[in-house]
Design an enzyme around this catalytic site. Structure first.
Site, PDB file in Angstrom:
ATOM      1  N   GLU A 119       8.270   5.832   3.439  1.00 58.13           N
ATOM      2  CA  GLU A 119       7.249   4.884   3.909  1.00 58.13           C
ATOM      3  C   GLU A 119       7.454   4.649   5.401  1.00 58.13           C
ATOM      4  O   GLU A 119       8.586   4.551   5.881  1.00 58.13           O
ATOM      5  CB  GLU A 119       7.372   3.565   3.138  1.00 58.13           C
ATOM      6  CG  GLU A 119       6.550   2.404   3.671  1.00 58.13           C
ATOM      7  CD  GLU A 119       5.064   2.670   3.612  1.00 58.13           C
ATOM      8  OE1 GLU A 119       4.403   2.458   4.648  1.00 58.13           O
ATOM      9  OE2 GLU A 119       4.563   3.070   2.533  1.00 58.13           O
TER      10      GLU A 119
ATOM     11  N   TYR B  72       4.118   7.479   0.518  1.00 64.30           N
ATOM     12  CA  TYR B  72       3.387   6.220   0.708  1.00 64.30           C
ATOM     13  C   TYR B  72       3.977   5.155  -0.220  1.00 64.30           C
ATOM     14  O   TYR B  72       3.263   4.420  -0.911  1.00 64.30           O
ATOM     15  CB  TYR B  72       1.893   6.358   0.389  1.00 64.30           C
ATOM     16  CG  TYR B  72       1.146   7.474   1.080  1.00 64.30           C
ATOM     17  CD1 TYR B  72       0.625   7.305   2.360  1.00 64.30           C
ATOM     18  CD2 TYR B  72       0.914   8.690   0.442  1.00 64.30           C
ATOM     19  CE1 TYR B  72      -0.092   8.311   2.988  1.00 64.30           C
ATOM     20  CE2 TYR B  72       0.192   9.715   1.063  1.00 64.30           C
ATOM     21  CZ  TYR B  72      -0.310   9.519   2.331  1.00 64.30           C
ATOM     22  OH  TYR B  72      -1.017  10.522   2.938  1.00 64.30           O
TER      23      TYR B  72
ATOM     24  N   CYS C  33      -7.723   5.193  -4.521  1.00 61.65           N
ATOM     25  CA  CYS C  33      -8.581   4.005  -4.585  1.00 61.65           C
ATOM     26  C   CYS C  33      -9.969   4.307  -4.029  1.00 61.65           C
ATOM     27  O   CYS C  33     -10.743   3.382  -3.743  1.00 61.65           O
ATOM     28  CB  CYS C  33      -7.941   2.827  -3.848  1.00 61.65           C
ATOM     29  SG  CYS C  33      -7.505   3.163  -2.131  1.00 61.65           S
TER      30      CYS C  33
ATOM     31  N   GLN D 292      -0.462  -4.494  -5.359  1.00 58.49           N
ATOM     32  CA  GLN D 292      -1.778  -4.438  -5.989  1.00 58.49           C
ATOM     33  C   GLN D 292      -2.246  -5.835  -6.412  1.00 58.49           C
ATOM     34  O   GLN D 292      -1.456  -6.636  -6.896  1.00 58.49           O
ATOM     35  CB  GLN D 292      -1.746  -3.515  -7.208  1.00 58.49           C
ATOM     36  CG  GLN D 292      -1.507  -2.059  -6.882  1.00 58.49           C
ATOM     37  CD  GLN D 292      -2.759  -1.336  -6.398  1.00 58.49           C
ATOM     38  OE1 GLN D 292      -3.799  -1.945  -6.157  1.00 58.49           O
ATOM     39  NE2 GLN D 292      -2.657  -0.025  -6.251  1.00 58.49           N
TER      40      GLN D 292
ATOM     41  N   ASP E 281       0.057   7.807  -3.117  1.00 55.63           N
ATOM     42  CA  ASP E 281      -0.871   6.688  -3.278  1.00 55.63           C
ATOM     43  C   ASP E 281      -1.384   6.296  -1.893  1.00 55.63           C
ATOM     44  O   ASP E 281      -0.990   5.272  -1.329  1.00 55.63           O
ATOM     45  CB  ASP E 281      -0.133   5.513  -3.935  1.00 55.63           C
ATOM     46  CG  ASP E 281      -1.068   4.364  -4.303  1.00 55.63           C
ATOM     47  OD1 ASP E 281      -2.288   4.492  -4.073  1.00 55.63           O
ATOM     48  OD2 ASP E 281      -0.578   3.329  -4.789  1.00 55.63           O
TER      49      ASP E 281
END
Length: 480
Positions: free
Chosen positions: A269, A248, A344, A219, A317
């Site tokens: 992932e 994720y 997001c 991030q 996420d």
């Protein structure tokens, strides 16, 4: 203080050319109100939405800075950003939302090119060496990585170039050459060569230390990321007894932070480089109760369900495009007790919540977090749980004659539809117009809006532009 911030926000010399800061010139408090309203319009019908969490200082928060290199008409090297929606480079020396040290380093690199006879890359002719520069800075550690993206692995005098750069900026802890010889718009290629230092930086977040390589997802706003992840962990209500899946998972940020409060954590992932970093991060933090797998998260959950494995919490996420319906189907089959969705993009979040609602999950609460001041992006943490109702314990009495049942169907209330239309089109619509379009779409309306035929001719009819806006609202709320 607010007056000063307003003035500073309105003087960016490249604001109109760049287009990256959609809220340029808008006071920060107003930005927060605008973003919170957007989330409320989309999510209020699902559950409780908390006030948005903003920043105390909304400037220079980006710890990852990307500069495109090009040449002007005179052949001089320039660096900056792509104009929004184009591949035209807007020259930028400093940016109000980027790390200031990173901006200084980029200007220094540009100044060194001529003396080292390094040409910037031209997308049309595909001639030149330097394409991009990417800089990442550890917020808590101060470590700085410089990534030089080149069109060829051949980098003349690269060692001397690095020495000259570090002479001006000794705070740089590692320099990496990334080779991108593809004729695409992708910033990074697949091959990295370490020119100086260890090839990665470390940063601390929520008490954990994370290894960040050139291609790792991390991030960009460390201050708000701490708030975002802490809120996600709090929402999960971990007590130390739970089995947790971090879908994720990237380099393992959420999973590693949650591990100290859970019994067992599994991270999944698809990106091999990210999983490699995640495993190293687990070792770096001496975390024993977490395991990482390089697999598709949806397929992994199906295997867990087939083996009758139980999960208490799933953290997800996904990217801005949201999750896929295939993933959400797999999630529903695994049936965790709680889902913590970190989004997001509130629009794709609302879409996914509608799907999850049909699969038996109810949104309990949502927390918007402003990760990107002056930009229109919003992060939101959402807690969902299995909607189980015991009809023997609930008794509701009401008179159908006294109620407009259109407010109780799947979708949205008249107020929510009006708010959505006003927010997205600037048009004001009445309950009458909404009910007219509902009838056109075959959606039932309450008795208050079913007018006698003799009175229909006297009623104003919804204009085409407002009908279009209302239909868009219906689509967003899953009514058509």
């Amino acid at each position: 203080m607010e007056k000063n911030k307003t003035k500073k926000a309105s003087v960016c010399p490249v604001a109109k050319k760049c287009g990256g800061c959609e809220f340029q010139g808008m006071p920060y408090a107003e930005q927060l109100r605008h973003k919170e309203k957007r989330v409320r319009i989309l999510l209020d019908s699902f559950g409780k939405v908390h006030p948005i969490i903003g920043m105390k200082d909304p400037y220079h928060y980006r710890n990852k800075v990307h500069a495109v290199f090009d040449r002007d008409r005179r052949g001089n090297a320039i660096s900056g950003v792509y104009q929004k929606g184009t591949h035209k480079v807007v020259p930028v020396d400093s940016c109000m939302i980027e790390d200031q040290k990173a901006d200084e380093i980029i200007v220094t690199i540009r100044g060194l090119l001529k003396s080292f006879k390094i040409k910037t890359y031209d997308e049309d002719t595909q001639y030149g060496l330097l394409r991009h520069v990417l800089i990442r800075r550890g917020f808590s550690t101060g470590e700085i990585m410089v990534v030089l993206v080149t069109a060829s692995p051949i980098f003349p005098s690269k060692n001397n170039f690095v020495k000259a750069l570090r002479k001006v900026h000794p705070e740089i802890t590692t320099v990496v050459q990334n080779i991108n010889d593809r004729g695409t718009s992708m910033v990074l290629g697949t091959r990295d060569v370490v020119l100086y230092g260890k090839g990665f930086i470390e940063d601390k977040l929520c008490g954990c230390t994370f290894r960040i390589s050139a291609q790792s997802f991390y991030q960009v706003n460390p201050v708000q990321t701490e708030i975002l992840y802490q809120k996600a962990i709090e929402a999960a209500g971990l007590t130390g007894k739970e089995t947790v899946l971090d879908a994720y998972c990237g380099i393992g940020t959420i999973g590693l932070i949650a591990a100290s409060k859970a019994k067992q954590v599994t991270g999944v992932e698809l990106n091999k480089e990210a999983v490699r970093d995640a495993i190293k991060n687990a070792k770096r933090n001496q975390t024993k109760n977490i395991t990482f797998y390089c697999e598709d998260a949806g397929e992994f959950m199906l295997k867990m369900a087939a083996e009758d494995q139980q999960l208490d919490v799933v953290f997800m996420d996904p990217p801005r495009s949201g999750s896929s319906e295939v993933f959400l189907d797999c999630l529903a089959k695994l049936a965790p007790k709680k889902v913590v969705y970190v989004s997001c993009n509130p629009e794709t979040l609302a879409r996914d919540l509608r799907i999850l609602k049909k699969k038996g999950y109810q949104m309990q609460e949502a927390w918007p977090v402003d990760m990107f001041p002056f930009c229109d992006h919003i992060e939101t943490v959402v807690l969902l749980s299995k909607g189980e109702v015991d009809s023997k314990k609930i008794r509701v009495e009401f008179s159908l004659e006294d109620m407009d049942m259109s407010e109780f169907q799947d979708g949205a209330t008249y107020t929510q539809i009006k708010d959505y239309v006003l927010e997205h089109s600037g048009l004001k619509v009445s309950n009458l117009y909404i009910s007219q379009i509902k009838r056109k779409c075959g959606i039932g309306v309450g008795k208050n809006y079913n007018l006698p035929k003799s009175e229909d001719s006297r009623q104003p009819q919804c204009p085409p532009e407002k009908e279009k806006a209302i239909r868009e609202a219906f689509k967003y709320f899953g009514m058509i």
